[in-house]
Design a protein around this motif. Structure first.
Motif: not given
Length: 523
Positions: A154-156, A483-490, A492-494, A512-522
């Protein structure tokens, strides 16, 4: 047990100076291995002192003054001639903090970069600048991941309306994989060629992602998102309603039209709130008296005084209670009221002109008295405006919503509208049929639905059906699989949340760094 990091060193002194705990220590004598060839050595070249920041102790920052040795490498084949020994759990190469302090700053940096992170670190008794935190997060390695089976695209917006990017996630876990600059087909195709292996690609109905997925992963199955299908249908429905706006006018002019008569109240009624309350109270008390209740019982039930109840009981009609201040008092305007009534009936409603006329007749009062006398008449002349008829978007929402979710008034107005416009009635039936296919994921009935649409006089819906046929395989997968794009939309909100934390000023590499690292921390 409390300080295992000092197990391999000799602590010589501990003291406090200016609110900082100083720990003076040195490494123990013995062998140390070369970091390149790993050959042990005991030949000391020199010694020097390293100053390391550690985690606070007792609400006080800690500074370690550690003396380390520089040794010779005895391997003649090794390119390194000297090296500095490292203490496990206490030092690392080029580090000015202990690993424990570095872990704390890593968590702070991932959670809050920039000035906010620096303020949080200061609260943890660790002084660090915002630029240090930014350098630290950019130096962190990307989290490891494997190419997923189901890829979401998806795009952001990095700057809404100007610059956009592409986010890629694992739809099975919701974990973000990468953020790419741009949202054109070549960007996605290049990433898919570099990371082959995706079997299913969930995307919206944008042509760029469809072409990019087809170019970069020709063997992957594309899935069109159901939400975007419903959104596209809503656009076609709104255009159709706009084309049949004449049906709305016909329904409005009909006797049982969409306009309600509830707003046509009697504007000539001039009862004041006090008079209405007196009449209501009089009726209530006399109703209770007719049922056999006594004065005290009524006063206790209505929370009134006994004299108030007796006064209402003695009054046969409410007008007997409207005395005193509520009665009109004599006014110097009374002799001129017949003249004002006559002129008003003739159509002369300008109070200034009427004031001039009665002044010639001897009136010596003010303008405000005339204005107060004419105000009730002006109120009776006010045209009662009925409620505004529902607009195109409101009717579109009625068509797109489930009939059970409509209010009673909306359901009645909607039924009147459908009765006046056969095209909108056919449109509503087709929308409900498509909603049934969407909810039950029965894509095998989509072809029959398109054939039904073709027979109706709904050109905008025909264009929507043509768009489905052009993207038939992806649409059919979207209406048949889970399958759908619901997880992608979530995700994008992150991304939007992280952008707001950095006041929208972060460029794509930091974002990009913060998105990847915050998701990996959780994870």
């Amino acid at each position: 047990m409390l300080f295992p990091q000092f197990r391999a060193v000799l602590v010589e002194r501990v003291f406090t100076k200016c609110g900082v705990v100083h720990i003076v220590a040195r490494t123990l004598d013995g062998t140390a291995s070369c970091p390149d060839c790993e050959l042990p050595s005991i030949h000391v070249h020199s010694c020097y002192e390293r100053r390391l920041a550690d985690t606070p102790v007792g609400d006080q920052p800690v500074l370690i003054e550690l003396t380390v040795r520089r040794l010779y490498c005895d391997n003649a084949l090794c390119k390194r001639r000297t090296f500095v020994e490292q203490v496990e759990g206490l030092t690392f190469k080029y580090g000015r903090r202990t690993p424990a302090s570095r872990r704390v700053l890593t968590v702070v940096t991932v959670a809050l970069a920039g000035r906010a992170g620096a303020r949080l670190a200061a609260a943890l008794l660790t002084r660090v600048s915002r630029t240090t935190l930014l350098r630290a997060i950019m130096a962190m390695p990307d989290p490891l991941w494997a190419v997923p089976k189901v890829l979401g695209v998806d795009d952001f917006a990095t700057r809404r309306g100007h610059h956009y990017g592409t986010v890629l996630i694992d739809c099975e876990t919701g974990r973000p994989l990468d953020l790419l600059p741009g949202r054109d087909a070549s960007t996605l195709a290049g990433w898919l060629r570099e990371h082959p292996g995706a079997e299913i690609i969930c995307r919206d109905r944008a042509g760029s992602y469809a072409d990019g997925a087809r170019t970069g992963a020709p063997n992957a199955v594309q899935v069109a998102d159901r939400f975007h299908l419903w959104q596209n249908l809503g656009t076609a429905v709104e255009a159709t309603v706009r084309l049949h706006s004449t049906c709305l006018k016909v329904a409005l002019t009909s006797p049982d039209g969409l306009t309600s008569d509830s707003g046509s109240a009697d504007a000539t009624k001039t009862m004041t709130p006090i008079e209405a309350r007196i009449r209501e109270r009089h009726a209530t008390i006399h109703a209770l008296l007719s049922q056999g209740h006594g004065i005290r019982e009524i006063a206790r039930e209505l929370h009134m005084g006994g004299n108030t109840v007796r006064r209402n009981a003695r009054a046969a009609v409410p007008e007997q209670l409207l005395t005193g201040r509520r009665q009109p008092r004599p006014s110097q305007l009374d002799p001129y009221k017949p003249h004002l009534d006559k002129r008003w009936a003739e159509g002369h409603t300008n109070a200034v002109q009427l004031l001039a006329e009665i002044q010639n007749l001897g009136y010596r009062g003010s303008y405000q008295i005339i204005s107060d006398y004419l105000r009730p008449r002006r109120r009776r002349r006010i045209r009662v405006v009925p409620p505004a008829p529902p607009g195109i978007r409101r009717i579109t929402s009625w068509i797109m919503r489930h009939p059970e979710h409509l209010a009673d008034g909306e359901r009645q107005q909607f039924a009147v509208l459908l009765a006046h416009c056969p095209q909108l009635k056919a449109l509503h039936e087709n929308v409900r049929s498509f909603a049934e296919i969407l909810q039950t994921r029965s894509g095998q009935h989509l072809k029959d639905w398109i054939n039904t649409v073709r027979t109706a006089d709904l050109p905008r819906l025909h264009a929507f059906a043509t768009g489905l046929e052009k993207d038939w395989d992806a649409v059919l997968q979207g209406l048949s699989t889970r399958w759908n794009s619901g997880p992608v939309e979530g995700r994008v909100n992150h991304i939007k949340m992280i952008k707001r934390q950095m006041f929208g000023r972060a460029k794509l590499p930091l974002l990009r760094k913060r998105v990847l690292l915050t998701a990996a921390a959780n994870w």
